[in-house]
Design an enzyme around this catalytic site. Structure first.
Site, PDB file in Angstrom:
ATOM      1  N   GLN A 136     -17.164 -29.432  89.995  1.00  0.00           N
ATOM      2  CA  GLN A 136     -15.876 -29.536  89.294  1.00  0.00           C
ATOM      3  C   GLN A 136     -15.321 -28.122  89.185  1.00  0.00           C
ATOM      4  OE1 GLN A 136     -18.153 -31.496  86.212  1.00  0.00           O
ATOM      5  NE2 GLN A 136     -16.708 -33.211  86.189  1.00  0.00           N
ATOM      6  N   HIS A 146     -18.206 -21.833  84.375  1.00  0.00           N
ATOM      7  CA  HIS A 146     -19.206 -21.109  85.167  1.00  0.00           C
ATOM      8  C   HIS A 146     -19.538 -22.005  86.356  1.00  0.00           C
ATOM      9  CE1 HIS A 146     -23.102 -18.420  84.949  1.00  0.00           C
ATOM     10  NE2 HIS A 146     -22.720 -18.632  86.205  1.00  0.00           N
ATOM     11  N   HIS A 149     -20.973 -24.326  88.931  1.00  0.00           N
ATOM     12  CA  HIS A 149     -22.230 -25.069  88.955  1.00  0.00           C
ATOM     13  C   HIS A 149     -22.088 -26.337  89.782  1.00  0.00           C
ATOM     14  CE1 HIS A 149     -20.010 -26.613  85.437  1.00  0.00           C
ATOM     15  NE2 HIS A 149     -20.662 -27.764  85.600  1.00  0.00           N
ATOM     16  N   HIS A 198     -23.600 -30.270  90.213  1.00  0.00           N
ATOM     17  CA  HIS A 198     -24.363 -31.394  89.676  1.00  0.00           C
ATOM     18  C   HIS A 198     -25.100 -32.082  90.831  1.00  0.00           C
ATOM     19  CE1 HIS A 198     -22.418 -31.639  85.636  1.00  0.00           C
ATOM     20  NE2 HIS A 198     -21.393 -31.076  86.281  1.00  0.00           N
TER      21      HIS A 198
END
Length: 471
Positions: free
Chosen positions: A405, A416, A418, A420
């Site tokens: 996202q 930050h 990342h 998933h």
């Protein structure tokens, strides 16, 4: 500024070549050793002890031994039978030698016996030992010499007895400066030396048992080229002469400065002179390295917009449970992190959309993918693939949803970067796209589902770690 020590060559005398180095704060005296190893391990060790003692008398702080300092076998069966683990008798002798003589010792090529799950493997390992007798670095040779040149009487297959290594080892800080480890045939692969310089090396090492035929053609040229192109000192201890009826080594152990100038040298092989035992010393001048790199800043001029050289894969780094990681403004306990590399870390999730829903983030705080360097991007997604495979194995899944996202309007709630990773199973949602709706809501503050405890997340991380770290 030129290097202070300039060797006067004493041609082909048996042992002594150079006077002791003068000491200077920006300089460190080092020694290269050259001898003729055979299949007599005890005699080889005796020679090594004599050479190291001589180097210590000449004030060398780091002493370099050639490849196959332990032995050069006469056949494959002997090569396998003589190998020892690093915990064995011979390596303990080397460690005690370094400790007793108060020198760092580069054991340039050691037949390392490694017990694997179902079989034993042998690696050609370059082992660096400090003055306290502690092993500081181990490099397993990555390029194996499998070469047949009938017209030059060269026919060697290193892979018949040895396994190839799989890691470029970072430089080690030594009294002479940051030092990178390689072995012999690695010399022919300039990509490796460029990467070692990029990792911070000031000294490149090529302990060798170069064949006489190929040595005549390429040895000195290649060593000087590696020095000039990387602006590093190049140190190459060497085997010399006739080891048995099948093998003759070229000799000419060298130390080359960052300008490509030879500053220490041992003899080249001469027919009829089948053995040689010699030590040569020179000074590593850190000021000279700085001067050359300042005057000719080639690594600043490299066109990373057009071409780039970087390592493939991830450099695994051990995890300390007491260490905390920052995920934007949130603190991630080390005990919940199950894998980390130089640029990324993977950790268990506070709230999971599916079991073993985990996250991977960049070590450096970057809000968007576009804020990452190319190396960080590669590391992040290489880590994602590795973690995905492990999570699927743990959950017996055969599919995964990977989601980034990237920005607030894309649903990013933690500023930050990342990824998933959600392992997927048949019919885990009534409608497959529901996963994205649940993912968008799972970490909202108004989510009624309770967050998991640190104990639960740490327990899960411990399970996952076993798939990444042997110990």
């Amino acid at each position: 500024m030129s290097i202070v020590f300039n060797a006067n060559f004493a041609k082909f005398s048996s042992v002594k070549y150079f006077s002791s180095c003068r000491m200077n704060s920006s300089k460190c005296c080092v020694a290269i050793c050259q001898f003729t190893a055979t299949n007599n391990k005890e005699n080889n060790l005796k020679i090594v002890k004599d050479l190291v003692a001589e180097a210590a008398q000449k004030h060398a702080k780091v002493v370099f031994l050639p490849e196959a300092s332990d032995y050069i076998a006469t056949n494959k069966e002997e090569a396998k039978a003589f190998a020892e683990p690093l915990s064995g008798t011979l390596m303990n002798e080397y460690r005690n030698l370094a400790k007793n003589k108060k020198v760092w010792l580069s054991v340039g090529g050691f037949h390392e016996l490694v017990q694997c799950e179902k079989e034993c493997k042998i690696f050609n390992s370059h082992v660096l030992i400090d003055e306290n007798g502690d092993i500081r670095s181990i490099y397993k040779k990555i390029h194996l010499f499998d070469v047949s040149i009938p017209e030059l009487n060269v026919n060697l297959r290193e892979s018949d007895t040895n396994e190839a290594g799989s890691e470029i080892v970072p430089p080690t800080d030594t009294p002479a400066g940051p030092l990178s480890l390689s072995i012999c045939y690695d010399l022919r692969f300039p990509e490796l030396s460029i990467l070692q310089r990029k990792q911070g090396a000031n000294i490149l090492t090529y302990p060798s048992a170069f064949t006489n035929a190929t040595g005549l053609l390429h040895w000195e040229t290649l060593l000087r080229a590696r020095a000039v192109e990387t602006q590093c000192y190049v140190i190459a201890a060497a085997q010399y002469g006739k080891h048995n009826q099948k093998r003759i080594s070229f000799g000419q152990a060298l130390i080359v400065d960052p300008q490509g100038k030879i500053v220490a040298e041992c003899p080249k092989y001469r027919e009829g002179h089948d053995t040689n035992q010699s030590v040569a010393v020179a000074e590593i001048d850190s000021d000279l390295i700085k001067k050359i790199r300042c005057e000719m800043p080639v690594f600043q001029h490299r066109r990373d917009d057009l071409y780039r050289l970087q390592t493939v894969g991830n450099e695994e780094i051990a995890i300390d449970d007491s260490e905390n990681f920052m995920f934007a403004h949130k603190v991630i306990p080390g005990s919940t992190v199950f894998y980390r590399t130089r640029h990324s870390f993977a950790f268990t999730n506070i709230r999971c959309v599916v079991p073993y829903h985990v996250l991977i983030s960049s070590i450096r705080l970057c809000k968007r993918l576009s804020d990452l360097t190319d190396e960080e991007v590669a590391d992040l997604f290489q880590t994602a693939v590795k973690v995905q495979q492990v999570v699927e194995a743990v959950t017996a899944a055969c599919s995964s949803t990977l989601c980034v996202q990237d920005g607030t309007h894309a649903g990013q709630t933690i500023p930050h970067v990342h990824i998933h990773i959600l392992p997927r199973h048949p019919n885990d949602f009534d409608h497959n796209d529901e996963v994205y709706d649940k993912l968008a809501k799972h970490d909202r503050d108004n989510n009624p589902e309770p967050r998991r405890s640190d104990e639960e997340m740490s327990k899960e991380a411990k399970i996952l770690r076993k798939y990444f770290y042997k110990n």
